[in-house]
Design an enzyme around this catalytic site. Structure first.
Site, mmCIF file in Angstrom:
data_model
loop_
_atom_site.group_PDB
_atom_site.id
_atom_site.type_symbol
_atom_site.label_atom_id
_atom_site.label_comp_id
_atom_site.label_asym_id
_atom_site.label_seq_id
_atom_site.Cartn_x
_atom_site.Cartn_y
_atom_site.Cartn_z
ATOM 1 C CB SER A 145 -32.243 -10.186 4.283
ATOM 2 O OG SER A 145 -33.678 -10.181 3.660
ATOM 3 C CE1 TYR A 160 -31.009 -6.020 1.014
ATOM 4 C CE2 TYR A 160 -32.905 -7.786 1.106
ATOM 5 C CZ TYR A 160 -32.269 -6.749 1.693
ATOM 6 O OH TYR A 160 -32.204 -6.411 3.136
HETATM 7 N N1 LIG Z 1 -36.283 -3.305 6.914
HETATM 8 C C1 LIG Z 1 -36.263 -4.505 6.541
HETATM 9 O O1 LIG Z 1 -37.488 -5.140 6.112
HETATM 10 C C2 LIG Z 1 -35.253 -5.398 6.310
HETATM 11 C C3 LIG Z 1 -35.164 -6.634 6.359
HETATM 12 C C4 LIG Z 1 -34.261 -7.602 5.858
HETATM 13 C C5 LIG Z 1 -32.967 -6.989 6.080
HETATM 14 N N2 LIG Z 1 -32.584 -5.700 6.147
HETATM 15 C C6 LIG Z 1 -31.423 -4.901 5.967
HETATM 16 O O2 LIG Z 1 -31.211 -4.265 7.468
HETATM 17 C C7 LIG Z 1 -30.000 -3.290 7.214
HETATM 18 C C8 LIG Z 1 -30.561 -1.746 7.557
HETATM 19 O O3 LIG Z 1 -31.524 -1.519 6.650
HETATM 20 P P1 LIG Z 1 -32.845 -0.662 6.979
HETATM 21 O O4 LIG Z 1 -34.272 -1.405 6.991
HETATM 22 O O5 LIG Z 1 -32.692 0.063 8.285
HETATM 23 O O6 LIG Z 1 -32.827 0.511 5.895
HETATM 24 P P2 LIG Z 1 -32.621 1.906 5.832
HETATM 25 O O7 LIG Z 1 -33.589 2.608 6.971
HETATM 26 O O8 LIG Z 1 -32.486 2.486 4.398
HETATM 27 O O9 LIG Z 1 -30.929 1.956 6.337
HETATM 28 C C9 LIG Z 1 -29.915 1.705 5.748
HETATM 29 C C10 LIG Z 1 -28.553 2.155 6.253
HETATM 30 O O10 LIG Z 1 -27.580 1.740 5.471
HETATM 31 C C11 LIG Z 1 -26.838 2.909 5.210
HETATM 32 N N3 LIG Z 1 -25.893 2.989 3.931
HETATM 33 C C12 LIG Z 1 -26.535 2.540 2.819
HETATM 34 N N4 LIG Z 1 -25.278 2.394 1.992
HETATM 35 C C13 LIG Z 1 -24.387 2.865 2.650
HETATM 36 C C14 LIG Z 1 -22.797 3.054 2.308
HETATM 37 N N5 LIG Z 1 -22.334 2.687 1.045
HETATM 38 N N6 LIG Z 1 -21.923 3.142 3.317
HETATM 39 C C15 LIG Z 1 -22.389 3.465 4.455
HETATM 40 N N7 LIG Z 1 -23.724 3.345 4.986
HETATM 41 C C16 LIG Z 1 -24.669 2.915 3.917
HETATM 42 C C17 LIG Z 1 -27.801 4.067 5.308
HETATM 43 O O11 LIG Z 1 -27.035 5.119 5.730
HETATM 44 P P3 LIG Z 1 -26.456 6.378 4.618
HETATM 45 O O12 LIG Z 1 -27.543 6.637 3.603
HETATM 46 O O13 LIG Z 1 -26.563 7.708 5.514
HETATM 47 O O14 LIG Z 1 -25.357 6.234 4.266
HETATM 48 C C18 LIG Z 1 -28.659 3.712 6.251
HETATM 49 O O15 LIG Z 1 -28.232 4.219 7.715
HETATM 50 C C19 LIG Z 1 -29.772 -3.475 5.583
HETATM 51 O O16 LIG Z 1 -28.494 -4.149 5.406
HETATM 52 C C20 LIG Z 1 -31.073 -4.065 5.192
HETATM 53 O O17 LIG Z 1 -30.599 -5.004 4.071
HETATM 54 C C21 LIG Z 1 -33.869 -4.880 6.373
#
Ligand SMILES: NC(=O)c1ccc[n+]([C@@H]2O[C@H](COP(=O)([O-])OP(=O)(O)OC[C@H]3O[C@@H](n4cnc5c(N)ncnc54)[C@H](OP(=O)(O)O)[C@@H]3O)[C@@H](O)[C@H]2O)c1
Length: 255
Positions: A145, A160
């Site tokens: 990120s 984070y």
């Molecule tokens: N959206 C943004 O703006 C952004 C920016 C920078 C980086 N990111 C990164 O992108 C990645 C995906 O995030 P997202 O934005 O798509 O958010 P999201 O929609 O909340 O997705 C997060 C995913 O991680 C899974 N997860 C969480 N805890 C887990 C665990 N203990 N074991 C297995 N799976 C787990 C969740 O599934 P379950 O709850 O079903 O387990 C979900 O599928 C993350 O690493 C986040 O930090 C996002």
């Protein structure tokens, strides 16, 4: 001419594929021809994606797996190897966030963020890398990120920040020492994309207004705008690219 981005015959594992960016990654790699294993804790949320990808002719396996638990990770990797016989691509994408400053964060919250975002990458890699070493081929892609590089005045995200900064360092460490085994390790570092993680916080607040004002692109990232980076790092187009962090951030970290 060879299609450098073709993933036909490859097996890709995507963690955190029950919502948001992980869903996009799974579809993008399947579109390039890869068979897919999708992992998350909420199995019911994996099923529709499983059906959608299967309908395109790819093989798919959905596995309930908490990446913070080594026993879950071991069983997940075993079931993927049992079904597909190999793992070529690992996308360590599962992640959680929470708003909080070091002086207000509960220890349990700190642990939850670090365990998911950092230890999860370690555990998945620990159990997948031996298979990649054996086949002398592997592509590991970590979701970092912009928060791993820079802070934010408006919203403290200290746990984070720490977790994603460590993912960047781990990507460089793994990338440099695993290159000799034919394994590349790179990270995609997004800025702001709409997902379950952001839709009720950053997308709802004044933060979005100031983000749009300060971001050179003038807007958040849109669905699909991380796919190019994912396909590049997953494919042989990136055969000589390792230990790199690609910021997909509309210019955010260069202002
Ligand atoms: N959206 C943004 O703006 C952004 C920016 C920078 C980086 N990111 C990164 O992108 C990645 C995906 O995030 P997202 O934005 O798509 O958010 P999201 O929609 O909340 O997705 C997060 C995913 O991680 C899974 N997860 C969480 N805890 C887990 C665990 N203990 N074991 C297995 N799976 C787990 C969740 O599934 P379950 O709850 O079903 O387990 C979900 O599928 C993350 O690493 C986040 O930090 C996002």
């Amino acid at each position: 001419m060879n299609n450098l981005f073709d993933l036909t015959g490859k097996v890709a594992v995507i963690t955190g594929a029950s919502s948001g960016i992980g869903v996009q990654f799974a579809k993008a790699l399947a579109d390039q021809g890869a068979d897919i294993a999708i992992l998350a804790r909420r199995y019911d949320k994996l099923e529709p994606l499983c059906k959608e990808i299967e309908s395109t002719g790819r093989k798919v396996l959905a596995v309930r797996c908490d990446v913070t638990k080594e026993e879950d990770v071991k069983l997940a990797v075993k079931s993927i190897i049992d079904k597909f016989g190999k793992i070529d691509i690992l996308m360590n994408n599962a992640g959680v966030t929470s708003i909080g400053s070091v002086d207000t964060l509960e220890e349990t919250e700190w642990d939850r963020i670090i365990d998911t975002n950092l230890k999860g990458v370690f555990l998945m890699s620990k159990h997948v890398v031996p298979h990649m070493k054996e086949q002398k081929y592997g592509k590991i892609i970590n979701t970092a990120s912009v928060c791993g590089l820079i802070g934010s005045k408006a919203i403290p995200l200290h746990a984070y920040n720490a977790s994603k900064g460590a993912v960047i360092a781990l990507t460089k460490g793994m990338g440099t020492s695993l290159a000799q085994y034919g394994i590349t390790v790179n990270a995609i570092a997004p800025s702001l994309f709409e997902s379950e993680m952001t839709e009720k916080s950053l997308f709802q607040s004044d933060y979005l207004k100031s983000y749009n004002m300060l971001c050179p692109a003038g807007r958040p990232g849109m669905t699909g705008e991380l796919n190019g980076a994912a396909i590049y790092f997953a494919s042989d187009a990136s055969s000589y690219t390792t230990a790199q962090i690609l910021f997909v951030d509309g210019g955010w970290t260069s202002v």
